[in-house]
Design a protein around this motif. Structure first.
Motif, PDB file in Angstrom:
ATOM      1  N   LYS A 176      39.472  58.496  43.338  1.00  0.00           N
ATOM      2  CA  LYS A 176      38.274  57.840  42.820  1.00  0.00           C
ATOM      3  C   LYS A 176      38.087  56.485  43.490  1.00  0.00           C
ATOM      4  N   TYR A 177      38.998  56.149  44.399  1.00  0.00           N
ATOM      5  CA  TYR A 177      38.942  54.856  45.062  1.00  0.00           C
ATOM      6  C   TYR A 177      37.658  54.704  45.872  1.00  0.00           C
ATOM      7  N   LYS A 178      37.098  53.497  45.798  1.00  0.00           N
ATOM      8  CA  LYS A 178      35.921  53.157  46.598  1.00  0.00           C
ATOM      9  C   LYS A 178      36.195  51.823  47.274  1.00  0.00           C
ATOM     10  N   PRO A 179      35.826  51.669  48.544  1.00  0.00           N
ATOM     11  CA  PRO A 179      36.066  50.400  49.246  1.00  0.00           C
ATOM     12  C   PRO A 179      35.471  49.187  48.523  1.00  0.00           C
ATOM     13  N   GLU A 180      34.369  49.385  47.805  1.00  0.00           N
ATOM     14  CA  GLU A 180      33.758  48.248  47.099  1.00  0.00           C
ATOM     15  C   GLU A 180      34.636  47.716  45.966  1.00  0.00           C
ATOM     16  N   TYR A 181      35.699  48.457  45.588  1.00  0.00           N
ATOM     17  CA  TYR A 181      36.610  47.974  44.564  1.00  0.00           C
ATOM     18  C   TYR A 181      37.391  46.747  45.044  1.00  0.00           C
ATOM     19  N   CYS A 182      37.478  46.550  46.360  1.00  0.00           N
ATOM     20  CA  CYS A 182      38.174  45.364  46.877  1.00  0.00           C
ATOM     21  C   CYS A 182      37.510  44.094  46.360  1.00  0.00           C
ATOM     22  N   GLN A 183      36.206  44.001  46.482  1.00  0.00           N
ATOM     23  CA  GLN A 183      35.498  42.825  45.986  1.00  0.00           C
ATOM     24  C   GLN A 183      35.374  42.864  44.463  1.00  0.00           C
ATOM     25  N   ALA A 184      35.223  44.053  43.921  1.00  0.00           N
ATOM     26  CA  ALA A 184      35.046  44.192  42.468  1.00  0.00           C
ATOM     27  C   ALA A 184      36.268  43.686  41.700  1.00  0.00           C
ATOM     28  N   VAL A 185      37.472  43.966  42.185  1.00  0.00           N
ATOM     29  CA  VAL A 185      38.676  43.519  41.473  1.00  0.00           C
ATOM     30  C   VAL A 185      38.775  41.999  41.512  1.00  0.00           C
ATOM     31  N   ILE A 186      38.381  41.386  42.614  1.00  0.00           N
ATOM     32  CA  ILE A 186      38.393  39.925  42.708  1.00  0.00           C
ATOM     33  C   ILE A 186      37.415  39.327  41.700  1.00  0.00           C
ATOM     34  N   GLU A 187      36.204  39.843  41.685  1.00  0.00           N
ATOM     35  CA  GLU A 187      35.194  39.326  40.760  1.00  0.00           C
ATOM     36  C   GLU A 187      35.619  39.516  39.308  1.00  0.00           C
ATOM     37  N   HIS A 188      36.203  40.662  39.012  1.00  0.00           N
ATOM     38  CA  HIS A 188      36.625  40.968  37.641  1.00  0.00           C
ATOM     39  C   HIS A 188      37.694  39.991  37.160  1.00  0.00           C
ATOM     40  N   MET A 189      38.660  39.701  38.019  1.00  0.00           N
ATOM     41  CA  MET A 189      39.803  38.893  37.599  1.00  0.00           C
ATOM     42  C   MET A 189      39.538  37.394  37.694  1.00  0.00           C
ATOM     43  N   LYS A 190      38.420  36.983  38.268  1.00  0.00           N
ATOM     44  CA  LYS A 190      38.079  35.558  38.351  1.00  0.00           C
ATOM     45  C   LYS A 190      37.918  34.924  36.975  1.00  0.00           C
ATOM     46  N   GLY A 227      39.917  35.569  34.401  1.00  0.00           N
ATOM     47  CA  GLY A 227      41.176  35.658  33.668  1.00  0.00           C
ATOM     48  C   GLY A 227      41.563  37.051  33.216  1.00  0.00           C
ATOM     49  N   ALA A 228      40.805  38.057  33.613  1.00  0.00           N
ATOM     50  CA  ALA A 228      41.087  39.434  33.185  1.00  0.00           C
ATOM     51  C   ALA A 228      42.272  40.014  33.961  1.00  0.00           C
ATOM     52  N   SER A 229      42.868  41.048  33.395  1.00  0.00           N
ATOM     53  CA  SER A 229      44.048  41.690  33.984  1.00  0.00           C
ATOM     54  C   SER A 229      43.666  42.866  34.874  1.00  0.00           C
ATOM     55  N   LEU A 230      44.646  43.360  35.606  1.00  0.00           N
ATOM     56  CA  LEU A 230      44.440  44.583  36.395  1.00  0.00           C
ATOM     57  C   LEU A 230      44.199  45.787  35.487  1.00  0.00           C
ATOM     58  N   THR A 231      44.839  45.794  34.326  1.00  0.00           N
ATOM     59  CA  THR A 231      44.604  46.884  33.379  1.00  0.00           C
ATOM     60  C   THR A 231      43.158  46.878  32.917  1.00  0.00           C
ATOM     61  N   SER A 232      42.623  45.696  32.689  1.00  0.00           N
ATOM     62  CA  SER A 232      41.214  45.570  32.310  1.00  0.00           C
ATOM     63  C   SER A 232      40.306  46.077  33.430  1.00  0.00           C
ATOM     64  N   PHE A 233      40.663  45.755  34.664  1.00  0.00           N
ATOM     65  CA  PHE A 233      39.873  46.267  35.794  1.00  0.00           C
ATOM     66  C   PHE A 233      39.947  47.789  35.837  1.00  0.00           C
ATOM     67  N   ALA A 234      41.148  48.325  35.639  1.00  0.00           N
ATOM     68  CA  ALA A 234      41.302  49.786  35.637  1.00  0.00           C
ATOM     69  C   ALA A 234      40.365  50.422  34.612  1.00  0.00           C
ATOM     70  N   ALA A 235      40.327  49.856  33.423  1.00  0.00           N
ATOM     71  CA  ALA A 235      39.448  50.378  32.375  1.00  0.00           C
ATOM     72  C   ALA A 235      37.985  50.283  32.802  1.00  0.00           C
ATOM     73  N   SER A 236      37.629  49.197  33.486  1.00  0.00           N
ATOM     74  CA  SER A 236      36.225  49.009  33.870  1.00  0.00           C
ATOM     75  C   SER A 236      35.759  50.019  34.908  1.00  0.00           C
ATOM     76  N   VAL A 237      36.700  50.565  35.690  1.00  0.00           N
ATOM     77  CA  VAL A 237      36.317  51.578  36.682  1.00  0.00           C
ATOM     78  C   VAL A 237      36.735  52.985  36.254  1.00  0.00           C
ATOM     79  N   GLY A 238      37.256  53.100  35.037  1.00  0.00           N
ATOM     80  CA  GLY A 238      37.551  54.410  34.462  1.00  0.00           C
ATOM     81  C   GLY A 238      38.791  55.105  34.978  1.00  0.00           C
ATOM     82  N   VAL A 239      39.830  54.299  35.309  1.00  0.00           N
ATOM     83  CA  VAL A 239      41.091  54.902  35.752  1.00  0.00           C
ATOM     84  C   VAL A 239      42.251  54.298  34.976  1.00  0.00           C
TER      85      VAL A 239
END
Length: 118
Positions: free
Chosen positions: A8-22, A24-36
């Protein structure tokens, strides 16, 4: 990449994870936001070097957010200090951990010499 289901990986997740965690959110939160699952994020970090690098940048942004919150709380006296402490210890652990490491060595830093006495 291992065989099996298509990723389910998409190259746009590279920028998306940075924006998400800016914020204070966690990687687990990012995972939930992209449904994995969080384990999927770990696998993507192994399979896609560009994503792994983006996660490192994202973690730096996340730690910076928690530090800024902590500084603001210290200056204003507002906020939840305990929450900030946990955020810093977990999201910025390289700089904010409590763990102390001690090493015992023998003469000149060599191995300890053990002798038995009766």
């Amino acid at each position: 990449m291992a065989g099996g289901r298509p990723t389910k990986y998409k190259p746009e997740y590279c920028q998306a994870v940075i924006e998400h965690m800016k914020e204070g959110a966690s990687l687990t939160s990012f995972a939930a936001s992209v449904g994995v699952a969080r384990s999927t994020i770990n696998q993507w970090m192994e399979d896609y070097p560009e994503f792994s690098e983006s996660v490192k940048v994202a973690k730096a942004h996340c730690a910076a957010w928690w530090e800024a919150l902590g500084r603001n709380n210290a200056i204003t006296g507002d906020g939840n200090a305990t929450l900030v402490i946990f955020g810093l210890k977990n999201m910025g652990r390289e700089d904010w951990r409590d763990k102390q490491e001690q090493e015992i060595t023998g003469n000149g830093g060599g191995p300890l010499q053990i002798t038995w006495q009766k």
